[in-house]
Write a protein that holds these residues in place. Structure first.
Motif, PDB file in Angstrom:
ATOM      1  N   LYS A  82       0.830  -1.218   0.000  1.00 20.75           N
ATOM      2  CA  LYS A  82       0.000   0.000   0.000  1.00 20.75           C
ATOM      3  C   LYS A  82       0.856   1.257   0.000  1.00 20.75           C
ATOM      4  O   LYS A  82       0.529   2.241  -0.661  1.00 20.75           O
ATOM      5  CB  LYS A  82      -0.935  -0.028   1.201  1.00 20.75           C
ATOM      6  CG  LYS A  82      -2.049  -1.059   1.056  1.00 20.75           C
ATOM      7  CD  LYS A  82      -2.824  -1.276   2.340  1.00 20.75           C
ATOM      8  CE  LYS A  82      -3.829  -2.411   2.150  1.00 20.75           C
ATOM      9  NZ  LYS A  82      -4.547  -2.769   3.383  1.00 20.75           N
ATOM     10  N   TRP A  83       1.955   1.217   0.738  1.00 22.73           N
ATOM     11  CA  TRP A  83       2.849   2.386   0.738  1.00 22.73           C
ATOM     12  C   TRP A  83       3.559   2.538  -0.599  1.00 22.73           C
ATOM     13  O   TRP A  83       3.864   3.657  -1.024  1.00 22.73           O
ATOM     14  CB  TRP A  83       3.864   2.277   1.878  1.00 22.73           C
ATOM     15  CG  TRP A  83       3.276   2.550   3.226  1.00 22.73           C
ATOM     16  CD1 TRP A  83       3.239   1.707   4.287  1.00 22.73           C
ATOM     17  CD2 TRP A  83       2.631   3.754   3.658  1.00 22.73           C
ATOM     18  NE1 TRP A  83       2.611   2.308   5.361  1.00 22.73           N
ATOM     19  CE2 TRP A  83       2.226   3.570   4.996  1.00 22.73           C
ATOM     20  CE3 TRP A  83       2.344   4.977   3.045  1.00 22.73           C
ATOM     21  CZ2 TRP A  83       1.563   4.540   5.731  1.00 22.73           C
ATOM     22  CZ3 TRP A  83       1.676   5.958   3.763  1.00 22.73           C
ATOM     23  CH2 TRP A  83       1.294   5.737   5.097  1.00 22.73           C
ATOM     24  N   GLN A  84       3.818   1.418  -1.287  1.00 24.88           N
ATOM     25  CA  GLN A  84       4.453   1.495  -2.602  1.00 24.88           C
ATOM     26  C   GLN A  84       3.524   2.138  -3.631  1.00 24.88           C
ATOM     27  O   GLN A  84       3.975   2.832  -4.545  1.00 24.88           O
ATOM     28  CB  GLN A  84       4.852   0.092  -3.070  1.00 24.88           C
ATOM     29  CG  GLN A  84       6.012  -0.520  -2.289  1.00 24.88           C
ATOM     30  CD  GLN A  84       6.196  -1.993  -2.589  1.00 24.88           C
ATOM     31  OE1 GLN A  84       5.482  -2.572  -3.405  1.00 24.88           O
ATOM     32  NE2 GLN A  84       7.153  -2.627  -1.922  1.00 24.88           N
ATOM     33  N   SER A  93       5.768   5.476   6.550  1.00 21.12           N
ATOM     34  CA  SER A  93       5.825   4.710   5.307  1.00 21.12           C
ATOM     35  C   SER A  93       7.063   3.819   5.247  1.00 21.12           C
ATOM     36  O   SER A  93       8.186   4.287   5.413  1.00 21.12           O
ATOM     37  CB  SER A  93       5.823   5.682   4.119  1.00 21.12           C
ATOM     38  OG  SER A  93       6.094   4.993   2.914  1.00 21.12           O
ATOM     39  N   LEU A  94       6.844   2.526   5.009  1.00 24.71           N
ATOM     40  CA  LEU A  94       7.915   1.552   4.762  1.00 24.71           C
ATOM     41  C   LEU A  94       7.497   0.696   3.578  1.00 24.71           C
ATOM     42  O   LEU A  94       6.308   0.395   3.417  1.00 24.71           O
ATOM     43  CB  LEU A  94       8.154   0.655   5.983  1.00 24.71           C
ATOM     44  CG  LEU A  94       8.685   1.321   7.253  1.00 24.71           C
ATOM     45  CD1 LEU A  94       8.674   0.323   8.409  1.00 24.71           C
ATOM     46  CD2 LEU A  94      10.101   1.851   7.039  1.00 24.71           C
ATOM     47  N   THR A  95       8.460   0.277   2.775  1.00 22.55           N
ATOM     48  CA  THR A  95       8.112  -0.489   1.583  1.00 22.55           C
ATOM     49  C   THR A  95       8.652  -1.913   1.588  1.00 22.55           C
ATOM     50  O   THR A  95       8.365  -2.684   0.682  1.00 22.55           O
ATOM     51  CB  THR A  95       8.634   0.234   0.321  1.00 22.55           C
ATOM     52  OG1 THR A  95      10.040   0.463   0.463  1.00 22.55           O
ATOM     53  CG2 THR A  95       7.918   1.574   0.129  1.00 22.55           C
ATOM     54  N   ASP A  96       9.448  -2.283   2.594  1.00 15.78           N
ATOM     55  CA  ASP A  96       9.906  -3.672   2.700  1.00 15.78           C
ATOM     56  C   ASP A  96      10.403  -3.928   4.124  1.00 15.78           C
ATOM     57  O   ASP A  96      10.508  -3.007   4.936  1.00 15.78           O
ATOM     58  CB  ASP A  96      11.006  -3.998   1.685  1.00 15.78           C
ATOM     59  CG  ASP A  96      12.221  -3.102   1.817  1.00 15.78           C
ATOM     60  OD1 ASP A  96      12.816  -3.064   2.914  1.00 15.78           O
ATOM     61  OD2 ASP A  96      12.592  -2.439   0.819  1.00 15.78           O
ATOM     62  N   ALA A  97      10.713  -5.205   4.394  1.00 11.24           N
ATOM     63  CA  ALA A  97      11.140  -5.606   5.741  1.00 11.24           C
ATOM     64  C   ALA A  97      12.649  -5.739   5.869  1.00 11.24           C
ATOM     65  O   ALA A  97      13.134  -6.274   6.861  1.00 11.24           O
ATOM     66  CB  ALA A  97      10.467  -6.935   6.111  1.00 11.24           C
ATOM     67  N   ASN A  98      13.398  -5.228   4.891  1.00 12.27           N
ATOM     68  CA  ASN A  98      14.854  -5.322   4.959  1.00 12.27           C
ATOM     69  C   ASN A  98      15.387  -4.592   6.184  1.00 12.27           C
ATOM     70  O   ASN A  98      15.112  -3.400   6.381  1.00 12.27           O
ATOM     71  CB  ASN A  98      15.489  -4.735   3.693  1.00 12.27           C
ATOM     72  CG  ASN A  98      15.228  -5.588   2.468  1.00 12.27           C
ATOM     73  OD1 ASN A  98      14.932  -6.780   2.593  1.00 12.27           O
ATOM     74  ND2 ASN A  98      15.322  -4.998   1.289  1.00 12.27           N
TER      75      ASN A  98
END
Length: 414
Positions: A82-84, A93-98
């Motif tokens: 959703k953030w992407q 906002s975060l786009t991955d769990a890295n």
């Protein structure tokens, strides 16, 4: 021999002596393994030994379809998606769990150099799910081993906490500083504190912002047989003294629930911030609309506030109308701004009511040239300020003078 030559000879001598006498770092004397280590291991805690001593670890794995409360852990990846897709900038906002870590501690007190962290809880992405690692301080003499094992001295990470900017992380920094001669430097990490985001989203909707309250009201999770946080220090100290870890395992469960709720809270907050209006209250969505306005995401803010006014009663949507009025005025849409303030006015109280009256007086006077209505709004504001105890005497006098000046001007125009 000149003084210059003597000084040069002295420098050479000092340099020579420095190269000959390399100061060696004192070897670290590892503390003794606690005599209760075997009992703790039998209870399920794994003992890890490093260069500085020992630390105990409880590790658990959760598959993606694990459900905590009303939310599956796999929904975290939906939140990233959703953030992407959104065009709106937002601090959570975060786009991955890295390099993402959900982090929570338990301590022997609230503050001061005598307060130790005795439990470092970390929830991280792992193969096919998430892994919980709970590092337990073996005893105070093994603190360096305990801190080292957290790996916060390695690579930059994004840490998600609940009130961690005010409590957990400053505590870790303090303990690290006190042991800095033995530890690698503590890295700087990105920090997302969901406590502050929760206050922005649910202000005036949840009475208390304790995580357990948010769990019950917003995340569909109720704790059963939970250990109160204030008992955790006593339980830990008793476990070290007696060697019996049974009650301490309950504290670890408390910490485990905290961390799982951090993940689901992030998912729920993202859903509310990125989706349209669903099942939350008008107050919640108005708070979100105002938050976007504060971030200068005006289009998203106005979209949300308009949805609130369309889908809730006028009384429920009073604050949406109020904040919408200011946005519309700023965009020079004075007709819509007047309508919004008029819709809100019957349900406003205190300071907001007075401000709305003044705003309406301004629009009626300067845009509509309706001096009669402007004067009526001004008189009502003057009466409310006169009777109010919201301001100090000095501030109230200034406000009354400003409103009286407006009233006098309008009476001349009328």
């Amino acid at each position: 021999m000149s003084y210059e030559n003597k000084i040069l000879q002295m420098k050479k001598l000092l340099k020579k002596n420095n190269t000959q006498h390399v100061i060696e770092k004192e070897p670290i004397l590892k503390p003794d393994v606690p005599n209760y280590a075997g009992i703790w291991q039998d209870a399920g805690l794994k003992m890890i030994e490093n260069d500085f001593g020992v630390v105990f670890l409880l590790e658990k794995h959760y598959p993606l379809d694990y459900k905590h409360g009303a939310i599956y852990l796999r929904e975290l990846y939906d939140a990233f998606g959703k953030w992407q897709q959104t065009q709106n900038a937002h601090p959570i906002s975060l786009t991955d769990a890295n390099n993402l870590i959900f982090y929570d501690t338990e301590t022997t007190g609230l503050k001061g150099v005598g307060t130790h962290i005795f439990l470092n809880g970390l929830l991280e992405e792992s193969e096919d799910g998430f892994t919980l690692k709970q590092y337990v301080l073996a005893d105070p003499s093994n603190e360096v081993a305990f801190l080292f094992e957290s790996k916060f001295w390695q690579g930059r990470k994004t840490i998600i906490t609940y009130n961690g900017k005010s409590f957990d992380w400053p505590q870790l920094q303090t303990r690290w500083t006190l042991n800095k001669k033995d530890l690698p430097p503590l890295k700087e990490h990105d920090h997302l504190d969901l406590f502050h985001g929760s206050k922005r989203i649910w202000k005036n909707d949840i009475a208390r912002m304790k995580l357990t309250q948010v769990e019950e009201e917003k995340l569909g999770f109720t704790r059963l047989d939970d250990v109160p946080g204030y008992l955790a220090p006593i339980i830990y100290l008793d476990a070290v003294k007696s060697g019996q870890p049974d009650a301490l395992l309950k504290v670890l469960q408390h910490n485990e629930w905290d961390l799982l709720s951090l993940l689901t809270l992030y998912v729920q907050a993202t859903n509310l911030l990125c989706e349209g209006i669903a099942e939350e209250s008008a107050t919640t969505y108005t708070n979100i609309g105002k938050w976007y306005a504060d971030l200068r995401e005006i289009d998203r803010s106005e979209e949300l506030l308009q949805q609130v006014t369309n889908q809730y009663t006028r009384e429920e949507a009073v604050n949406a109308y109020y904040h919408l009025g200011f946005q519309q005025k700023k965009q020079q849409n004075y007709i819509e701004a007047r309508k919004s303030f008029q819709q809100a006015l019957p349900y406003l109280q205190g300071r907001q009511q007075i401000i709305a009256l003044i705003e309406l007086a301004k629009i009626f006077e300067h845009r509509d040239k309706n001096y009669e209505f402007a004067l009526e709004m001004t008189k009502q504001a003057l009466k409310l300020v006169t009777e109010s105890s919201l301001w100090t005497k000095e501030s109230k006098t200034l406000r009354l003078a400003d409103i009286q000046k407006r009233k006098n001007r309008l009476e001349r125009k009328k």
